[in-house]
Motif scaffolding. Structure first.
Motif, short mmCIF file in Angstrom:
data_model
loop_
_atom_site.label_atom_id
_atom_site.label_comp_id
_atom_site.label_asym_id
_atom_site.label_seq_id
_atom_site.Cartn_x
_atom_site.Cartn_y
_atom_site.Cartn_z
N PHE A 23 0.83 -1.20 0.00
CA PHE A 23 0.00 0.00 0.00
C PHE A 23 0.87 1.26 0.00
O PHE A 23 0.51 2.27 -0.61
CB PHE A 23 -0.93 0.01 1.21
CG PHE A 23 -1.94 -1.12 1.22
CD1 PHE A 23 -2.18 -1.88 0.09
CD2 PHE A 23 -2.64 -1.43 2.38
CE1 PHE A 23 -3.10 -2.93 0.10
CE2 PHE A 23 -3.57 -2.46 2.40
CZ PHE A 23 -3.80 -3.21 1.26
N GLU B 208 0.67 4.20 -3.04
CA GLU B 208 0.46 5.62 -2.78
C GLU B 208 1.63 6.45 -3.28
O GLU B 208 1.44 7.51 -3.90
CB GLU B 208 0.21 5.83 -1.29
CG GLU B 208 -1.09 5.19 -0.80
CD GLU B 208 -1.23 5.16 0.71
OE1 GLU B 208 -0.39 5.78 1.40
OE2 GLU B 208 -2.17 4.52 1.21
N ARG C 26 -8.57 -5.67 2.48
CA ARG C 26 -8.16 -4.34 2.98
C ARG C 26 -7.97 -3.37 1.83
O ARG C 26 -8.33 -2.19 1.93
CB ARG C 26 -6.87 -4.46 3.78
CG ARG C 26 -7.01 -5.16 5.12
CD ARG C 26 -5.66 -5.23 5.83
NE ARG C 26 -5.13 -3.91 6.08
CZ ARG C 26 -3.84 -3.62 6.27
NH1 ARG C 26 -2.95 -4.59 6.18
NH2 ARG C 26 -3.45 -2.40 6.51
N GLU D 225 -11.36 -2.24 0.50
CA GLU D 225 -12.03 -1.37 1.45
C GLU D 225 -11.38 0.01 1.49
O GLU D 225 -12.06 1.03 1.63
CB GLU D 225 -11.98 -1.99 2.85
CG GLU D 225 -12.86 -3.22 3.01
CD GLU D 225 -12.65 -3.93 4.34
OE1 GLU D 225 -13.41 -4.88 4.63
OE2 GLU D 225 -11.74 -3.54 5.11
N ARG D 226 -10.07 0.06 1.35
CA ARG D 226 -9.34 1.32 1.48
C ARG D 226 -9.33 2.12 0.18
O ARG D 226 -9.48 3.35 0.20
CB ARG D 226 -7.90 1.05 1.91
CG ARG D 226 -7.07 2.29 2.13
CD ARG D 226 -5.65 1.97 2.60
NE ARG D 226 -5.63 1.26 3.87
CZ ARG D 226 -4.52 1.02 4.56
NH1 ARG D 226 -3.34 1.43 4.09
NH2 ARG D 226 -4.57 0.37 5.71
N TYR D 227 -9.16 1.44 -0.95
CA TYR D 227 -8.94 2.14 -2.22
C TYR D 227 -10.04 1.94 -3.26
O TYR D 227 -10.02 2.60 -4.30
CB TYR D 227 -7.61 1.68 -2.84
CG TYR D 227 -6.42 1.86 -1.94
CD1 TYR D 227 -6.10 3.11 -1.41
CD2 TYR D 227 -5.60 0.78 -1.61
CE1 TYR D 227 -4.99 3.28 -0.58
CE2 TYR D 227 -4.49 0.94 -0.79
CZ TYR D 227 -4.19 2.18 -0.28
OH TYR D 227 -3.11 2.35 0.54
#
Length: 320
Positions: free
Chosen positions: A130, A134, A168, A171-173
């Motif tokens: 992750f 980013e 994850r 859900e995050r991105y």
């Protein structure tokens, strides 16, 4: 349980107070330092699983069971195991790769269509990947159509860890970074025989995973195989504490606090007892550097962090 957790948190704070002021110690071992080649990592018919000797063909399944047991609580447990420092160490790993400035430069040159591929091995829950996503601008790029030339592949032997990581990520991105731009991929595979073609990746990272591999030498040779010529290998791993007084404090914390945390938080003392023991059985800084050289990497060196609790080893695949 509340009293047990309070005592654990007090012990964690005690270790945090004992941190060396500069968590990154630029104690680099360079290629100028000569050393004799190490013996093969696996010899005979048995190997170590923590402090236990087991048949070679059993270690992989035992390690898989450990991470199957801790998959859901793994990142929370890392906070307890490191006093929160694992986040800083991973940020430093990202910085050392140069992924941010490299991908910014590549994206700014519209005349070139150059791909940049990162492989994060034993990175099932996505914590390192992750950071790469980013830094490489993949989230913004995922808003456009088409496949992203910058991409990160997470490879892990444990499907439970990969399942947690993909969940994850979505859900995050959102889904686009996986399904549309394909900047992030999750792939099941063994570090000793990776399911990728030769010369596939620009950067190979492995964080807190190499010590769990049955044959470290085989994993390093396969890392060299999948890297492109001129590609870079970086390994963040627990290592050998250099200060005797600090080492004594660290040992006390490791063997008395971490398994107890595992019992309270994850109801699994045995898995975290193994994780502590596996650190003590793994290579020290100089040995791992020698193994990198033996595998064929050039310009090898290591950087100690937090007094040698962890170290980042790096090497380059020679140009063909």
């Amino acid at each position: 349980m509340r009293s047990s957790m309070n005592s654990i948190l007090k012990s964690t704070k005690a270790v945090q107070r004992c941190r060396i002021r500069s968590p990154v110690s630029r104690a680099l071992s360079t290629a100028d330092k000569t050393s004799s080649p190490p013996n093969d990592y696996v010899q005979g018919t048995t190997t170590h699983f923590g402090f236990e000797n087991v048949p070679i063909d059993q270690k992989e399944s035992k390690v898989r069971n450990v991470f199957q047991n801790v998959a859901e609580s793994y990142d929370v447990m890392n906070d307890f195991m490191s006093g929160g420092l694992h986040r800083y160490w991973k940020d430093e790993l990202l910085s050392m790769t140069g992924v941010g400035p490299i991908t910014t430069a590549l994206r700014s040159n519209t005349q070139m269509n150059v791909d940049f591929s990162i492989l994060d091995v034993a990175g099932g829950t996505g914590d390192v990947a992750f950071r790469f996503l980013e830094a490489a601008g993949c989230l913004e790029r995922a808003k456009s159509s088409g496949k992203d030339e910058m991409n990160v592949t997470v490879c892990d032997i444990n499907p439970d860890m990969l399942r947690v990581g993909e969940r994850r990520a979505r859900e995050r991105y959102g889904n686009a970074v996986i399904d549309e731009s394909q900047a992030l991929t999750f792939k099941e595979g063994n570090a000793q025989c990776l399911p990728f073609e030769d010369n596939s990746f620009d950067v190979y990272t492995i964080a807190f995973g190499l010590r769990n591999v049955t044959d470290v030498d085989m994993a390093l040779r396969d890392a060299l195989r999948v890297l492109k010529p001129g590609g870079r290998f970086l390994c963040l791993e627990f290592s050998n504490v250099t200060n005797p007084a600090f080492a004594a404090i660290y040992d006390t914390y490791s063997f008395n606090v971490i398994p107890a945390v595992g019992e309270v938080v994850a109801n699994d003392r045995e898995s975290y007892q193994y994780l502590v023991e596996s650190i003590r059985k793994f290579c020290n800084q100089e040995e791992l550097k020698s193994r990198l050289e033996k595998a064929g990497f050039s310009n090898t060196k290591y950087t100690n962090m937090t007094g040698g609790i962890v170290a980042v080893h790096e090497g380059w695949k020679p140009m063909e």
